[in-house]
Design a protein around this motif. Structure first.
Motif, mmCIF file in Angstrom:
data_model
loop_
_atom_site.group_PDB
_atom_site.id
_atom_site.type_symbol
_atom_site.label_atom_id
_atom_site.label_comp_id
_atom_site.label_asym_id
_atom_site.label_seq_id
_atom_site.Cartn_x
_atom_site.Cartn_y
_atom_site.Cartn_z
ATOM 1 N N GLU A 138 0.857 -1.187 0.000
ATOM 2 C CA GLU A 138 0.000 0.000 0.000
ATOM 3 C C GLU A 138 0.889 1.230 0.000
ATOM 4 O OE1 GLU A 138 -3.649 2.012 2.564
ATOM 5 O OE2 GLU A 138 -3.397 -0.181 2.483
ATOM 6 N N LEU A 169 -2.855 0.152 -3.997
ATOM 7 C CA LEU A 169 -2.101 -1.102 -3.876
ATOM 8 C C LEU A 169 -1.364 -1.346 -5.179
ATOM 9 C CD1 LEU A 169 -4.760 -3.511 -2.298
ATOM 10 C CD2 LEU A 169 -2.847 -2.411 -1.119
ATOM 11 N N ALA A 202 -6.778 1.333 -2.996
ATOM 12 C CA ALA A 202 -6.707 0.460 -1.823
ATOM 13 C C ALA A 202 -8.086 0.316 -1.183
ATOM 14 C CB ALA A 202 -5.719 1.033 -0.807
#
Length: 831
Positions: A629, A638, A656
């Protein structure tokens, strides 16, 4: 009549393809001619010359009165300016043919003994009465077969050839191991590896009448230096390496005293044609037709690089110089088995250093004595000038006078077709099964097409290392009438002549796997008519076909207005009755298929064999996370893929998981039966009722990807739906999300559903047989909802409010033990 005419027209069209026409002509010869006990066919490097181990065996037999009745046939594509051809063409019992010619097909199908240094074409099938000896062509410094960089299936034709051989000749134990393991024939090879040095090295001990009459310099009093670089690069891309070799030759010769040295050069055939017209000063370019080992008798100093020629030259007790100007690049692109710093000679990185070592060659033997003695003990321990006699006595006379190695573990063999290794549930299933397969009782051979894309290769690399991969390559050898009859089935899905089908299928298995005896054949895919046909009409003791879905529904599946599986599944259903077992991966799916397909099957054929899970790969991300992340443009993302090359980073990132709401995830091919369109519409209603803080991850690719993205945009939820594409990190992403949701209209036993409950993830799944097979009728492991938009909305709302019913943990080990026990029993027990 119209369809028959179309089949005939297709045949005529195919005959314009050179490979297809060769298959047809070879098959005609294969059927027509009987094996002749007194004929030997020799082929070296696909007909490029009379060289190497086959040449040494030929010379011994030709001059041995015990074999004076033998006829010797050489495959030689270019007779022009060939000293050996000019010499041996006068012998009445020696004949020459060209590859793929009518004469070649005749002798390939009728010669009792077949002796080859590399491989016969993909269409070759060894007859039962033929004896095939593959002599190979050197102790490997460079990597071989599946150990090489490049296409994963590049060794496929060699593997097919090895599996058809009666004998593979090997120079030493090291070579035996590398040939067998790198070509993936360990445990299953039905022939014998004969280990007794190389016949070709016998030539290093003897003068050559042909060479001395052709090259007067071989009688010169000067010291003879041979520069023999190996092949680098790719076929069709040789210009760069040609320039480098020309430069190396000129630079080396420039710095040596040519009054004392004759400088000989022998290059790879692909390079020779580019440099044969160059007028080198003080250099003799040795033509392709010359056997290198005969030449080595006259050589005083060898300069080479990664070529196996240096192993042969060790018997002379003369100095070797290794010119490794591209050492690091070669290691990166090709790879080697041995430490290049420990080679039995001087190691040079520049042409100046090579020239210096030539001038001071007398010191090399003392300076590298330890390395030289070590190599001689390990690699040429059999080579005493009599290897050919010993091999001939063993192969032709049956005398047990050479070391024999048996690489067959005698376990029953299972051959399995897995389905092209697409990114789908079938591929996940076979990868998992390969990890838990009962190797203590069986060998597993997975067979597939010869060429594939990156997805194909990456998925094969995920298989257990215990799997033997075989790649088809080439096509089935059929005459015109056989082709017509075969295509009548493929066009009409009507079985007309079982005995005929069995005959061509058995020959095709022989072409692909040689003499390997197969006990069990498994069509694990169940969607590809060719492989279903191959399994159905094989002579295997146990034949199994899998059903991974509601097959009646699959037959009617429509994509872009077409029933995409209609024709293929019609053929496959017609073949069901020739299998011992029809293995359904879900209990509910079994009952569904048993009822819907009753006209094609006997209900006793059906058996429930659930898919398995691989615990290690399933939980690996919890030990070693790969999804990082980070922030890009102030957004949490991500990184799911990244590539670094020449300082440039190419990365793929996705938004993310949100911390403000819940993260739902769907994993599966974007295909009609998965019905992600329904899921998007449900998610839109869910967001409208519960707020827009939630996210939905859509993991996969497929024919409906564009329309699904357009649907998300039309609904105005494109900021809440994350299309990740295909990713190897799908399981880790699933674990980061809050709830798995499956919207399918029909399934067999969805692998993603199994993986979700194994990870203890809350699950929402539509009320279909495949999902109930996994979750239980009472929603033991997840919530089963009505198969509708509103059913999915209700499930998401129940999850959000904490009202989901399922609470029980899933025991993966107990499940896998049960599944593998059922699978093994299916392999073991046959009626």
């Amino acid at each position: 009549m119209r369809d028959f005419k179309k089949i005939t027209e297709n045949y005529k069209k195919n005959m314009k393809n050179i490979n297809f026409s060769r298959q047809v002509e070879y098959k005609k010869a294969f059927k027509k001619y009987n094996v002749k006990d007194n004929v030997i066919l020799y082929e070296s490097f696909h007909g490029k010359g009379m060289t190497d181990n086959p040449f040494a065996i030929f010379k011994y037999l030709l001059n041995n009165p015990n074999f004076e009745n033998m006829k010797h046939v050489w495959v030689l594509n270019n007779y022009e300016n060939n000293g050996y051809y000019d010499y041996y063409k006068e012998f009445t019992n020696v004949e020459f043919v060209k590859t793929h010619s009518t004469e070649y097909f005749y002798y390939l199908s009728s010669a009792k003994y077949l002796i080859n240094s590399v491989s016969f074409p993909p269409y070759f099938i060894k007859k039962e009465k033929q004896v095939y000896v593959n002599t190979w062509h050197g102790t490997p410094l460079k990597t071989l077969g599946k150990d090489m960089h490049g296409a994963i299936s590049q060794h496929s034709n060699l593997q097919k050839n090895f599996l058809q051989t009666d004998y593979i000749l090997s120079s030493n134990e090291f070579t035996s191991e590398k040939i067998v393991y790198s070509h993936d024939i360990n445990d299953i090879y039905p022939g014998k590896v004969l280990e007794n040095g190389y016949p070709r090295i016998d030539n290093v001990f003897c003068k050559s009448q042909v060479l001395e009459s052709t090259f007067p310099i071989l009688k010169s009093s000067k010291k003879r230096v041979l520069y023999a670089p190996t092949w680098r690069g790719e076929v069709g891309k040789v210009e760069d390496i040609v320039f480098q070799i020309i430069q190396s030759i000129n630079d080396i010769v420039e710095n040596i005293d040519t009054d004392n040295y004759e400088f000989l050069v022998k290059v790879h055939p692909l390079v020779y044609k580019y440099i044969k017209e160059i007028d080198f000063e003080e250099v003799t370019l040795i033509p392709n037709w010359v056997d290198t080992n005969e030449l080595l008798y006259y050589v005083d100093i060898l300069v080479t690089d990664y070529s196996s020629i240096f192993f042969d030259f060790l018997v002379t007790n003369k100095p070797i110089i290794f010119y490794l100007y591209d050492k690091e690049e070669y290691l990166d692109k090709r790879g080697v088995y041995l430490d290049l710093d420990d080679l039995p000679g001087s190691i040079c990185l520049t042409s100046e250093d090579v020239s210096k070592n030539i001038e001071q060659s007398d010191a090399i033997m003392d300076r590298r004595k330890g390395q030289i003695e070590g190599y001689k003990a390990k690699f040429i321990n059999y080579d005493n000038g009599k290897a050919t006699k010993d091999y001939v006595d063993r192969i032709f006379l049956g005398k047990p006078n050479v070391t024999e190695r048996d690489y067959n573990n005698k376990k029953p063999n299972v051959v399995l077709y897995a389905g092209a290794f697409l990114n789908n549930g079938v591929t996940s299933s076979i990868i998992n099964l390969s990890k838990l397969f009962p190797y203590d009782k069986y060998n597993l051979i997975i067979i597939d097409k010869n060429k594939g894309d990156k997805t194909f290769e990456n998925n094969i690399k995920r298989l257990s290392p215990n799997v033997h991969m075989a790649y088809r390559g080439g096509g089935t050898n059929l005459t015109y009438y056989e082709w017509i009859r075969y295509n009548r089935f493929m066009n009409y899905a009507k079985v007309e002549n079982v005995d005929f089908y069995k005959k061509i299928v058995q020959q095709e298995w022989k072409r692909l796997l040689g003499n390997v005896e197969i006990e069990v054949g498994i069509d694990f895919s169940g969607y590809v008519p060719f492989w279903t046909f191959m399994m159905a009409f094989s002579d295997f003791s146990n034949k199994i076909i899998y059903q991974h879905n509601d097959m009646a529904a699959e037959k009617l599946k429509i994509i872009d207005g077409k029933k995409v599986h209609l024709k293929n599944l019609a053929r496959i259903f017609a073949l069901y009755k020739y299998f011992d077992y029809i293995a359904a991966v879900g209990e509910k799916t079994l009952e569904l298929n048993k009822n819907n397909l009753s006209e094609y099957t006997n209900k006793n054929q059906f058996i429930y064999i659930p898919n398995v899970l691989d615990i290690d790969s399933l939980f690996m991300h919890r030990i070693k996370p790969l999804l990082e992340e980070t922030k890009i443009y102030h957004k949490d993302v991500l990184l799911i893929e990244d590539e670094q090359k020449y300082g440039k980073v190419k990365a793929t990132a996705i938004i993310a998981p949100t911390k403000k709401g819940k993260n739902f995830i769907n994993i599966g091919r974007f295909s009609p039966e998965k019905d992600q369109d329904k899921l998007l519409r449900a998610f839109d209603l869910f967001l409208k009722e519960e707020g827009r803080q939630h996210q939905l991850y859509m993991v996969g690719t497929g024919e409906l990807e564009k329309s699904l993205k357009a649907k998300a945009t039309d609904l105005g939820i494109e900021d809440n739906v994350v299309f990740t594409g295909q990713t190897s990190q799908a399981i880790e992403l699933l674990d980061k999300c809050d709830c798995f949701i499956l919207s399918s209209n029909h399934e067999g036993q969805p692998m993603t559903l199994l993986e979700a409950i194994a990870l203890n993830k809350p699950v929402i799944a539509t009320n279909i047989e495949g999902n109930r097979s996994v979750l239980g009728d009472n929603s033991q492991y997840g919530d089963i909802v009505e198969n509708s938009v509103y059913g999915l909305v209700s499930g998401m709302k129940d999850f959000l409010s904490g009202k989901m019913k399922s609470k029980t943990n899933f025991d993966i080990k107990n499940y896998d033990d049960y599944a593998i026990d059922k699978f093994t029993r299916m392999l073991d027990y046959r009626e």
